[in-house]
Design an enzyme around this catalytic site. Structure first.
Site, PDB file in Angstrom:
ATOM      1  N   ALA A   1       0.792  -1.233   0.000  1.00  0.00           N
ATOM      2  CA  ALA A   1       0.000   0.000   0.000  1.00  0.00           C
ATOM      3  C   ALA A   1       0.826   1.286   0.000  1.00  0.00           C
ATOM      4  CB  ALA A   1      -0.973  -0.035   1.184  1.00  0.00           C
TER       5      ALA A   1
ATOM      6  N   ASP B   1      -3.810  -2.707   3.775  1.00  0.00           N
ATOM      7  CA  ASP B   1      -4.021  -2.082   2.478  1.00  0.00           C
ATOM      8  C   ASP B   1      -5.101  -1.018   2.529  1.00  0.00           C
ATOM      9  OD1 ASP B   1      -2.870  -4.925   1.899  1.00  0.00           O
ATOM     10  OD2 ASP B   1      -2.425  -3.647   0.163  1.00  0.00           O
TER      11      ASP B   1
HETATM   12  C1  LIG Z   1       2.844  -2.207   3.997  1.00  0.00           C
HETATM   13  S1  LIG Z   1       1.399  -2.578   3.140  1.00  0.00           S
HETATM   14  C2  LIG Z   1       1.768  -4.169   2.521  1.00  0.00           C
HETATM   15  C3  LIG Z   1       0.531  -4.950   2.194  1.00  0.00           C
HETATM   16  O1  LIG Z   1       0.322  -4.990   0.775  1.00  0.00           O
HETATM   17  C4  LIG Z   1       0.368  -6.344   0.381  1.00  0.00           C
HETATM   18  O2  LIG Z   1      -0.462  -6.631  -0.699  1.00  0.00           O
HETATM   19  P1  LIG Z   1       0.192  -6.799  -2.169  1.00  0.00           P
HETATM   20  O3  LIG Z   1       1.463  -7.582  -1.998  1.00  0.00           O
HETATM   21  O4  LIG Z   1      -0.889  -7.543  -2.937  1.00  0.00           O
HETATM   22  O5  LIG Z   1       0.409  -5.401  -2.667  1.00  0.00           O
HETATM   23  C5  LIG Z   1      -0.081  -7.086   1.618  1.00  0.00           C
HETATM   24  O6  LIG Z   1      -1.467  -6.961   1.837  1.00  0.00           O
HETATM   25  C6  LIG Z   1       0.718  -6.353   2.665  1.00  0.00           C
HETATM   26  O7  LIG Z   1       0.312  -6.526   3.973  1.00  0.00           O
END
Ligand SMILES: CSC[C@H]1O[C@H](OP(=O)(O)O)[C@H](O)[C@@H]1O
Length: 341
Positions: free
Chosen positions: A50, A234
């Site tokens: 995020a 997120d």
């Molecule tokens: C520090 S926010 C990281 C957060 O985002 C990830 O999702 P994605 O890898 O699909 O962008 C995941 O939910 C993490 O916790």
């Protein structure tokens, strides 16, 4: 503040992204000067997490402005290109917020937009260090100043941010205080952000860890191997309900059953006070192919269907504390982002 692992930066001419789809095997960067390439990079998780998406959204507006100048775009074409960046992934509120924060400055020129976008990047790194300190203080106070056994899910490290990390930022701060025993890193199917990215970060930092199947987390927790779990976010709704990588809810339920703290670490830029509760958080549905195959090799029968939500929502009642850059919100005691702001 200079970030450590720099997953996203502005080179002066391009948006440079560390290609996270290639980690841990290869460390390669992509220089983005084209909106289509940025949208593709966001959708394929070349850049992800995020806070990192918030920076990518803000700097993406600079990419769009410069491409529009090169290609002679009219206002409608430019606006549509910026909106494609904003809508490239739906759940992380940071992406849209990063775009919105800078797009209104476009009338003042590209330099004004770039300055604001770089401020988003720097604020994130500084905020992550504050989250690390607040989270380490909270855990040491709650559990005692002893080396801790923590569990993480997905990747909320430097790679998911502009640097340092959120959940892993707390782990790193505890590590500097010699207060980490070990970290159980859930591998995080289907895209393996835990085994590919979190393990890569912990390995480089010299922090002891185990990678484990997501399905092992409940047993690891209920058999007493973990003192607390800490994850990223997120999108956090006004009441504290939190969307995070799919599988997070299962970790929270196991922590509740075991009576250990479940923490969310996130900056205020991930809190969306216009979303009242978790029911209203859009959950990204990703391609079935991520489930049906492991790279080129099919792992299901011909014709199998797959359900592939990228996130799930943990209700605020299961979150012991939300650690932000301004300090902890004790959601379990009824504190909420809406009341705290
Ligand atoms: C520090 S926010 C990281 C957060 O985002 C990830 O999702 P994605 O890898 O699909 O962008 C995941 O939910 C993490 O916790």
């Amino acid at each position: 503040m200079t970030p450590d692992i720099a997953p996203i930066e502005w080179t002066g001419d391009s948006l440079r992204l560390l290609d996270q789809t290639l980690l841990p095997a290869r460390v390669e960067y992509r220089d983005i000067t084209d909106v289509d390439d940025l949208v593709d990079a966001i959708k394929r998780l070349v850049v992800r997490g995020a806070p990192a998406l918030g920076v990518a959204g803000a700097l993406g507006v600079v990419v769009a402005l410069r491409q529009g100048e090169r290609e002679g775009w009219d206002a409608a074409t430019l606006d549509a290109a910026i909106t494609r960046i904003r809508e490239a992934r739906p759940t992380a509120v940071n992406l849209a917020a990063g775009v919105d924060r800078v797009r209104s400055l476009a009338e003042k020129g590209t330099d004004a937009v770039l300055a604001e976008a770089l401020a988003v990047l720097d604020e994130d790194v500084q905020g992550n260090h504050a989250i690390g300190r607040h989270g380490a203080d909270w855990l040491s106070t709650r559990l005692g100043a002893k080396p801790l056994r923590l569990l993480t899910h997905c990747n909320a490290g430097a790679l998911a941010t502009a640097g340092w990390g959120t959940a892993l930022g707390v782990v790193r701060e505890l590590h500097t205080r010699n207060l980490i025993d070990t970290v159980y890193a859930n591998e995080t199917r289907p895209l393996l952000q835990g085994s590919r990215l979190t393990a890569w970060e912990l390995h480089q930092l010299g922090i002891p860890y185990y990678v484990q199947p997501d399905s092992a987390a409940a047993g690891t927790i209920l058999r007493g191997h973990v003192d607390a779990a800490i994850v990223g976010a997120d999108r956090i709704a006004a009441n504290g309900d939190t969307a995070n990588k799919v599988g997070t809810l299962a970790v929270a339920l196991a922590c509740a059953a075991a009576g250990i703290p479940f923490l969310v670490a996130a900056p205020w830029s991930t809190i969306d006070l216009s979303t009242p509760d978790g029911e209203h958080i859009p959950i990204e549905q990703r391609s079935p192919a991520e489930i049906l195959a492991n790279g080129p090799a099919s792992v299901t029968p011909e014709g199998a269907r797959a359900h592939n939500p990228a996130f799930d929502v943990t209700p605020a009642r299961l979150i012991t504390a939300l650690i932000t850059e301004t300090g902890p919100l004790i959601l379990a005691d009824g504190q909420t982002p809406a009341r705290a702001r």
